[in-house]
Design an enzyme around this catalytic site. Structure first.
Site, PDB file in Angstrom:
ATOM      1  N   HIS A   1       5.920   6.971   0.293  1.00 18.90           N
ATOM      2  CA  HIS A   1       4.553   6.492   0.077  1.00 18.90           C
ATOM      3  C   HIS A   1       3.756   6.690   1.352  1.00 18.90           C
ATOM      4  O   HIS A   1       4.243   6.363   2.443  1.00 18.90           O
ATOM      5  CB  HIS A   1       4.540   5.024  -0.340  1.00 18.90           C
ATOM      6  N   ILE A   2       2.564   7.208   1.195  1.00 14.46           N
ATOM      7  CA  ILE A   2       1.687   7.418   2.340  1.00 14.46           C
ATOM      8  C   ILE A   2       1.276   6.067   2.933  1.00 14.46           C
ATOM      9  O   ILE A   2       1.292   5.875   4.140  1.00 14.46           O
ATOM     10  CB  ILE A   2       0.445   8.226   1.895  1.00 14.46           C
ATOM     11  N   SER A   3       0.924   5.149   2.057  1.00 15.59           N
ATOM     12  CA  SER A   3       0.513   3.809   2.499  1.00 15.59           C
ATOM     13  C   SER A   3       1.720   2.879   2.555  1.00 15.59           C
ATOM     14  O   SER A   3       2.776   3.171   1.965  1.00 15.59           O
ATOM     15  CB  SER A   3      -0.529   3.250   1.522  1.00 15.59           C
TER      16      SER A   3
ATOM     17  N   GLU B   1      12.336   8.454  -1.520  1.00  9.73           N
ATOM     18  CA  GLU B   1      11.071   7.915  -2.048  1.00  9.73           C
ATOM     19  C   GLU B   1      10.064   7.842  -0.902  1.00  9.73           C
ATOM     20  O   GLU B   1      10.402   7.370   0.190  1.00  9.73           O
ATOM     21  CB  GLU B   1      11.334   6.521  -2.616  1.00  9.73           C
TER      22      GLU B   1
ATOM     23  N   ASN C   1       6.963  11.464  -3.925  1.00  8.13           N
ATOM     24  CA  ASN C   1       5.892  10.470  -3.985  1.00  8.13           C
ATOM     25  C   ASN C   1       5.458  10.397  -5.442  1.00  8.13           C
ATOM     26  O   ASN C   1       4.667  11.230  -5.908  1.00  8.13           O
ATOM     27  CB  ASN C   1       4.719  10.851  -3.079  1.00  8.13           C
TER      28      ASN C   1
ATOM     29  N   ALA D   1       1.634   6.020  -8.724  1.00 11.23           N
ATOM     30  CA  ALA D   1       1.690   4.758  -9.476  1.00 11.23           C
ATOM     31  C   ALA D   1       2.892   4.683 -10.419  1.00 11.23           C
ATOM     32  O   ALA D   1       3.322   3.574 -10.793  1.00 11.23           O
ATOM     33  CB  ALA D   1       0.395   4.574 -10.256  1.00 11.23           C
TER      34      ALA D   1
ATOM     35  N   ARG E   1       0.147  -4.160   0.496  1.00  7.32           N
ATOM     36  CA  ARG E   1      -0.947  -4.012  -0.463  1.00  7.32           C
ATOM     37  C   ARG E   1      -0.754  -4.985  -1.641  1.00  7.32           C
ATOM     38  O   ARG E   1      -0.065  -5.986  -1.501  1.00  7.32           O
ATOM     39  CB  ARG E   1      -1.021  -2.540  -0.917  1.00  7.32           C
TER      40      ARG E   1
ATOM     41  N   TYR F   1      -5.437   6.356   2.497  1.00  9.04           N
ATOM     42  CA  TYR F   1      -4.564   7.536   2.418  1.00  9.04           C
ATOM     43  C   TYR F   1      -4.864   8.608   3.472  1.00  9.04           C
ATOM     44  O   TYR F   1      -4.182   9.626   3.521  1.00  9.04           O
ATOM     45  CB  TYR F   1      -4.655   8.166   1.023  1.00  9.04           C
TER      46      TYR F   1
ATOM     47  N   PRO G   1       0.954  11.302  -9.983  1.00  9.62           N
ATOM     48  CA  PRO G   1      -0.430  11.201 -10.444  1.00  9.62           C
ATOM     49  C   PRO G   1      -1.432  10.846  -9.355  1.00  9.62           C
ATOM     50  O   PRO G   1      -1.184   9.983  -8.510  1.00  9.62           O
ATOM     51  CB  PRO G   1      -0.378  10.090 -11.501  1.00  9.62           C
ATOM     52  N   ASN G   2      -2.546  11.540  -9.428  1.00  9.39           N
ATOM     53  CA  ASN G   2      -3.738  11.314  -8.594  1.00  9.39           C
ATOM     54  C   ASN G   2      -3.597  11.808  -7.160  1.00  9.39           C
ATOM     55  O   ASN G   2      -4.569  11.758  -6.408  1.00  9.39           O
ATOM     56  CB  ASN G   2      -4.162   9.830  -8.618  1.00  9.39           C
TER      57      ASN G   2
ATOM     58  N   ARG H   1     -11.141  10.750  -1.567  1.00  9.70           N
ATOM     59  CA  ARG H   1     -11.558   9.340  -1.683  1.00  9.70           C
ATOM     60  C   ARG H   1     -10.560   8.457  -0.960  1.00  9.70           C
ATOM     61  O   ARG H   1      -9.448   8.906  -0.650  1.00  9.70           O
ATOM     62  CB  ARG H   1     -11.589   8.915  -3.163  1.00  9.70           C
TER      63      ARG H   1
HETATM   64  O1  CA2 Z   1       0.946   5.266  -0.812  1.00 13.15           O
HETATM   65  C1  CA2 Z   1       1.275   6.111  -1.655  1.00 13.15           C
HETATM   66  O2  CA2 Z   1       1.609   7.260  -1.355  1.00 13.15           O
HETATM   67  C2  CA2 Z   1       1.238   5.763  -3.140  1.00 13.15           C
HETATM   68  O3  CA2 Z   1       2.392   6.325  -3.757  1.00 13.15           O
HETATM   69  C3  CA2 Z   1      -0.029   6.390  -3.678  1.00 13.15           C
HETATM   70  C4  CA2 Z   1      -0.331   6.018  -5.129  1.00 13.15           C
HETATM   71  C5  CA2 Z   1      -0.248   4.518  -5.356  1.00 13.15           C
HETATM   72  O4  CA2 Z   1      -0.388   4.221  -6.733  1.00 13.15           O
HETATM   73  C6  CA2 Z   1       1.074   3.956  -4.856  1.00 13.15           C
HETATM   74  O5  CA2 Z   1       1.087   2.556  -5.052  1.00 13.15           O
HETATM   75  C7  CA2 Z   1       1.258   4.263  -3.385  1.00 13.15           C
HETATM   76  C8  CA2 Z   1      -1.738   6.471  -5.517  1.00 13.15           C
HETATM   77  C9  CA2 Z   1      -2.015   7.915  -5.281  1.00 13.15           C
HETATM   78  C10 CA2 Z   1      -3.490   8.149  -5.516  1.00 13.15           C
HETATM   79  O6  CA2 Z   1      -4.003   8.817  -4.401  1.00 13.15           O
HETATM   80  C11 CA2 Z   1      -5.356   8.892  -4.255  1.00 13.15           C
HETATM   81  C12 CA2 Z   1      -5.802   9.533  -3.146  1.00 13.15           C
HETATM   82  C13 CA2 Z   1      -7.161   9.634  -2.919  1.00 13.15           C
HETATM   83  C14 CA2 Z   1      -8.053   9.086  -3.815  1.00 13.15           C
HETATM   84  C15 CA2 Z   1      -7.602   8.432  -4.935  1.00 13.15           C
HETATM   85  C16 CA2 Z   1      -6.250   8.342  -5.158  1.00 13.15           C
END
Ligand code: CA2
Length: 148
Positions: free
Chosen positions: A105-107, A103, A79, A82, A112, A23, A10-11, A18
């Site tokens: 995660h970009i961040s 698994e 990935n 959430a 966090r 990210y 998701p997202n 954003r």
């Molecule tokens: O760091 C990651 O890749 C995450 O999986 C990204 C998820 C977050 O909920 C995880 O805790 C860590 C969120 C992806 C949403 O990505 C966005 C990118 C740009 C703007 C808004 C959301």
């Protein structure tokens, strides 16, 4: 030629639009291109997907498990966004399908908020990649290639 599935939750379709401080500025299309290059370098074809729906992700994991059992898929870079922090269903899907999953995660989720520190996927992952930005996708593909 085996396939690697890169599955995004998701997202992640919002990447590059954003929160660039968290990210980065690259879009999901940029990530797909980066993954295609990494797969080609390791002799794999790429199946790249994104869904905002938990059940669609469960179905994709089941499909991946069957493809791996058939010998057509090397594994999954996942990935789950959430859902990483909430989804028993995705934990069960990975475990039940028997698929090799990394698994991603970009961040760096551990640097966090506390709610991002727990993952339902880590116990069923072959490995976990976090905090390397979108370049982590290429590193995870290399890791899957190295698993033979
Ligand atoms: O760091 C990651 O890749 C995450 O999986 C990204 C998820 C977050 O909920 C995880 O805790 C860590 C969120 C992806 C949403 O990505 C966005 C990118 C740009 C703007 C808004 C959301």
């Amino acid at each position: 030629m085996k396939t690697i599935l890169v599955l995004n939750g998701p997202n992640l379709n919002l990447l590059g639009t954003r929160e660039p401080a968290v990210y980065g500025a690259q879009t999901l299309a940029d990530v797909e291109a980066l993954c295609a290059k990494a797969c080609a370098a390791h002799g794999f074809s790429l199946d790249f997907r994104q869904s905002n729906h938990e059940g669609v992700l469960v179905d994709a994991i089941h499909e991946a498990g069957r493809a791996q059992a058939d010998g057509t898929l090397a594994g999954v870079v996942f990935n789950a966004g959430a859902y990483t922090h909430t989804s028993v269903a995705l934990h069960d899907a990975v475990k039940g399908s028997g698929v090799s999953m990394i698994e991603l995660h970009i961040s760096n989720v551990h640097a966090r908020e506390a709610f991002r520190h727990h993952s339902y996927l880590s116990p069923v992952a072959k490995g976990v990649m976090a905090g390397f930005g979108v370049q982590g996708y290429a590193l995870a593909i290399a890791a899957l290639a190295g698993m033979g």
